[in-house]
Design a protein around this motif. Structure first.
Motif, PDB file in Angstrom:
ATOM      1  N   ASP A   1       0.815  -1.222   0.000  1.00 16.38           N
ATOM      2  CA  ASP A   1       0.000   0.000   0.000  1.00 16.38           C
ATOM      3  C   ASP A   1       0.845   1.267   0.000  1.00 16.38           C
ATOM      4  O   ASP A   1       0.317   2.360  -0.173  1.00 16.38           O
ATOM      5  N   ASP A   2       2.143   1.111   0.224  1.00 20.23           N
ATOM      6  CA  ASP A   2       3.010   2.286   0.269  1.00 20.23           C
ATOM      7  C   ASP A   2       3.315   2.811  -1.120  1.00 20.23           C
ATOM      8  O   ASP A   2       3.486   2.051  -2.083  1.00 20.23           O
ATOM      9  N   VAL A   3       3.408   4.135  -1.202  1.00 19.73           N
ATOM     10  CA  VAL A   3       3.800   4.833  -2.433  1.00 19.73           C
ATOM     11  C   VAL A   3       5.037   5.650  -2.100  1.00 19.73           C
ATOM     12  O   VAL A   3       4.998   6.548  -1.254  1.00 19.73           O
ATOM     13  N   LEU A   4       6.145   5.313  -2.740  1.00 18.89           N
ATOM     14  CA  LEU A   4       7.416   5.971  -2.451  1.00 18.89           C
ATOM     15  C   LEU A   4       7.688   7.080  -3.450  1.00 18.89           C
ATOM     16  O   LEU A   4       7.466   6.918  -4.653  1.00 18.89           O
ATOM     17  N   VAL A   5       8.193   8.206  -2.960  1.00 20.92           N
ATOM     18  CA  VAL A   5       8.648   9.281  -3.838  1.00 20.92           C
ATOM     19  C   VAL A   5      10.125   9.527  -3.562  1.00 20.92           C
ATOM     20  O   VAL A   5      10.567   9.530  -2.413  1.00 20.92           O
ATOM     21  N   HIS A   6      10.895   9.657  -4.637  1.00 24.06           N
ATOM     22  CA  HIS A   6      12.296  10.048  -4.475  1.00 24.06           C
ATOM     23  C   HIS A   6      12.822  10.650  -5.773  1.00 24.06           C
ATOM     24  O   HIS A   6      12.212  10.517  -6.829  1.00 24.06           O
ATOM     25  N   GLY A   7      13.955  11.314  -5.652  1.00 26.14           N
ATOM     26  CA  GLY A   7      14.588  11.932  -6.815  1.00 26.14           C
ATOM     27  C   GLY A   7      16.052  11.585  -6.885  1.00 26.14           C
ATOM     28  O   GLY A   7      16.863  12.355  -7.401  1.00 26.14           O
TER      29      GLY A   7
ATOM     30  N   LEU B   1      13.566  -0.960  -6.925  1.00 27.39           N
ATOM     31  CA  LEU B   1      13.261  -2.378  -6.742  1.00 27.39           C
ATOM     32  C   LEU B   1      12.520  -2.648  -5.438  1.00 27.39           C
ATOM     33  O   LEU B   1      11.742  -3.603  -5.352  1.00 27.39           O
ATOM     34  N   GLY B   2      12.766  -1.824  -4.413  1.00 23.57           N
ATOM     35  CA  GLY B   2      12.085  -2.018  -3.134  1.00 23.57           C
ATOM     36  C   GLY B   2      10.569  -1.966  -3.265  1.00 23.57           C
ATOM     37  O   GLY B   2       9.862  -2.906  -2.856  1.00 23.57           O
ATOM     38  N   PRO B   3      10.010  -0.893  -3.830  1.00 25.34           N
ATOM     39  CA  PRO B   3       8.554  -0.858  -4.016  1.00 25.34           C
ATOM     40  C   PRO B   3       8.047  -2.002  -4.892  1.00 25.34           C
ATOM     41  O   PRO B   3       6.976  -2.560  -4.621  1.00 25.34           O
ATOM     42  N   LEU B   4       8.786  -2.357  -5.934  1.00 27.86           N
ATOM     43  CA  LEU B   4       8.325  -3.414  -6.836  1.00 27.86           C
ATOM     44  C   LEU B   4       8.303  -4.768  -6.134  1.00 27.86           C
ATOM     45  O   LEU B   4       7.426  -5.597  -6.404  1.00 27.86           O
ATOM     46  N   ARG B   5       9.257  -5.027  -5.263  1.00 24.74           N
ATOM     47  CA  ARG B   5       9.240  -6.295  -4.534  1.00 24.74           C
ATOM     48  C   ARG B   5       8.062  -6.353  -3.555  1.00 24.74           C
ATOM     49  O   ARG B   5       7.513  -7.438  -3.311  1.00 24.74           O
ATOM     50  N   ARG B   6       7.663  -5.223  -3.030  1.00 24.28           N
ATOM     51  CA  ARG B   6       6.542  -5.190  -2.085  1.00 24.28           C
ATOM     52  C   ARG B   6       5.192  -5.182  -2.799  1.00 24.28           C
ATOM     53  O   ARG B   6       4.156  -5.377  -2.164  1.00 24.28           O
ATOM     54  N   GLY B   7       5.189  -4.915  -4.090  1.00 21.64           N
ATOM     55  CA  GLY B   7       3.915  -4.767  -4.791  1.00 21.64           C
ATOM     56  C   GLY B   7       3.316  -3.390  -4.645  1.00 21.64           C
ATOM     57  O   GLY B   7       2.135  -3.175  -4.920  1.00 21.64           O
ATOM     58  N   GLY B   8       4.139  -2.437  -4.210  1.00 23.53           N
ATOM     59  CA  GLY B   8       3.707  -1.050  -4.090  1.00 23.53           C
ATOM     60  C   GLY B   8       4.105  -0.264  -5.330  1.00 23.53           C
ATOM     61  O   GLY B   8       4.295  -0.829  -6.405  1.00 23.53           O
ATOM     62  N   SER B   9       4.240   1.034  -5.176  1.00 25.89           N
ATOM     63  CA  SER B   9       4.579   1.850  -6.343  1.00 25.89           C
ATOM     64  C   SER B   9       5.604   2.913  -5.974  1.00 25.89           C
ATOM     65  O   SER B   9       5.782   3.244  -4.804  1.00 25.89           O
ATOM     66  N   VAL B  10       6.257   3.434  -7.015  1.00 22.27           N
ATOM     67  CA  VAL B  10       7.257   4.479  -6.833  1.00 22.27           C
ATOM     68  C   VAL B  10       6.984   5.593  -7.825  1.00 22.27           C
ATOM     69  O   VAL B  10       6.624   5.348  -8.982  1.00 22.27           O
TER      70      VAL B  10
END
Length: 490
Positions: free
Chosen positions: A182-188, A202-211
């Motif tokens: 359920d987490d949505v990560l933002v970074h630059g 890769l972290g969000p993708l392994r969890r099934g979340g989004s970036v």
């Protein structure tokens, strides 16, 4: 080869329509990501090592995921690297080909490599028909990445990271950060090092979340994404310093940070005054973690732990950490005062420096403990506080770990430089700034600071250029001829 990304192979009803990646106004769902990476992975099967021109783009993410799904090892290339550095990396890693976004101009150092343009167009992939992702027995020891890290002397070394290290680190962070789909990560962050690429993509993708990648860091972008559903922010101290400075004038930034679930800083220590400024304005505490290219993540302040400024938290699940004295004996004290070198052991470690058995052997103590070179103390509750480097030649500037030796070597290639030494000095924005100490070949006409900075930037990378240049008649040396860097600042 089992997938590192179960959400991409979940099948109908398994979340194919969930958002996976977004760069600007371009995005892919998990179903679309599986389509484009499946098509590319077929072409990469058996490719061995694959170079990736790692721009902050959708194509970089697709290329890396496809390489991993094909069982290839990705070699991320910094697009700002100089020709000399790139030539060394290509020669050392010997990739079979290079992946790049269509139309991206590549430097001459990559001219001999077969090029494959990464097509992130879902319609083209769907027109080709579904491509099954490679399957088979899991090989945890197979290389996933070769990431080049600056040493204190000589050219960069390629740290070989196995698939098990990627999975172990990301799964340990799932526990420590209560990271979910359920987490949505933002970074630059840039995508050529482990923080921006492995943790951030890769972290969000392994969890099934989004970036959601900003392309380029900016406080307006952070505010926009955190106010439109993003739950986590990754950054380096330079970014958080700029956030802290902007808070009084940007109410939307304050609002966004206040509602974020997790703010994470890494790559160097975040100054306490930035911690306090952000907490006072938003009510949210930044947590810090500690890792290296060779180890991925070792420790972190937990999401359910005390976000104590100045510490990097406790060892992650599966990671063993010890402090040793100068003789290599384990330090048992948890007193917040006894300093020792951090050594770590666990499934998160790299396997070797590519083509450098000597450096690999020197990096490990008996029992498989990796010598980090970082000095730390441990508090009574196990929190680790890093106090500096065992050596003086690693500079942490703007989120980068920079080896002084390669900058010194580049400076010595300038005809106007007779001797050179490089150190770091505290900098409120960068963490540390690079300082060059120069003995000019012609004292009456020394090369200018700008000339030397441009000289280094062309050979290595812009972030490795000296920010300050100081001229001396001679460098202080000991009886053995070794430069005494600590004496430079005296």
């Amino acid at each position: 080869m089992s997938s590192l990304f179960p959400a991409m192979t979940a099948g109908p009803g398994g979340g194919a329509d969930r958002p996976a990646l977004r760069f600007g106004d371009r995005a892919l769902t998990y179903g679309e990501l599986a389509a484009v990476t499946g098509s590319l992975a077929e072409r990469l099967r058996g490719a061995g090592r694959v170079a990736v021109w790692a721009t902050p783009s959708l194509e970089t993410a697709v290329g890396v995921v496809a390489a991993l799904e094909a069982g290839a090892a990705a070699v991320p290339l910094n697009p700002k690297s100089g020709e000399k550095e790139l030539a060394h990396i290509v020669s050392d890693s010997a990739p079979s080909l290079v992946l790049a976004a269509p139309g991206e101009e590549l430097p001459p150092a990559l001219g001999a490599l077969t090029r494959i343009d990464v097509d992130a167009d879902v319609r083209a992939a769907e027109a080709e028909g579904p491509k099954p992702l490679p399957s088979g027995e899991t090989d945890d020891a197979a290389p996933a990445f070769v990431v080049y890290t600056s040493g204190t002397t000589g050219p960069p070394k390629g740290a070989v990271l196995p698939r098990r290290a990627v999975a172990a680190t990301l799964d340990a962070l799932e526990d420590a950060w209560q990271w979910t789909g359920d987490d949505v990560l933002v970074h630059g962050l840039p995508l050529f090092h482990v923080h921006g690429l492995i943790l951030g993509i890769l972290g969000p993708l392994r969890r099934g979340g989004s970036v959601r990648h900003l392309g380029r860091f900016g406080t307006e972008g952070v505010a926009r994404e955190l106010n439109s559903g993003a739950t986590m922010l990754f950054g380096v101290p330079t970014m958080y310093h700029r956030i802290a400075e902007a808070l009084p004038d940007e109410p939307e930034l304050t609002k966004g940070l206040a509602q974020a679930r997790l703010l994470v800083s890494g790559s160097a220590a975040l100054p306490v005054h930035d911690h306090e400024q952000i907490a006072a304005a938003t009510g949210r505490r930044v947590i810090e973690r500690y890792g290296m290219t060779e180890t991925l993540m070792n420790t972190s302040v937990r999401a359910d732990g005390e976000p104590r400024a100045g510490t990097v938290g406790v060892p992650l699940p599966g990671v063993e950490l010890r402090l040793v004295d100068e003789a290599g004996a384990a330090i048992e004290a948890y007193d917040g005062e006894t300093v020792g070198e951090i050594q770590v052991c666990g499934p998160n470690l790299f396997t070797e420096y590519l083509n450098r058995p000597d450096a690999t052997a020197a990096a490990f103590a008996e029992g498989g403990w990796f010598r980090t070179g970082d000095m730390a103390v441990r508090d009574a509750d196990g929190y680790v506080r890093i106090v500096g480097r065992k050596a003086t030649d690693l500079i942490k500037s703007g989120g980068y770990k920079i080896g002084a030796g390669e900058i010194e070597n580049a400076l010595l290639e300038h005809p106007g430089v007779r001797e050179a030494a490089v150190t770091g000095e505290p900098d409120a924005d960068l963490g540390e700034r690079i300082v060059a100490w120069i003995v000019p070949a012609a004292p009456e006409a020394p090369p200018s600071a700008d000339e030397l900075a441009d000289h280094v930037a062309r050979r290595l990378a812009p972030h490795k250029r000296p920010r300050t240049v100081r001229y001396l008649g001679a460098l202080p040396r000991n009886d053995m001829g070794k430069i005494m860097k600590r004496a430079l600042h005296d």
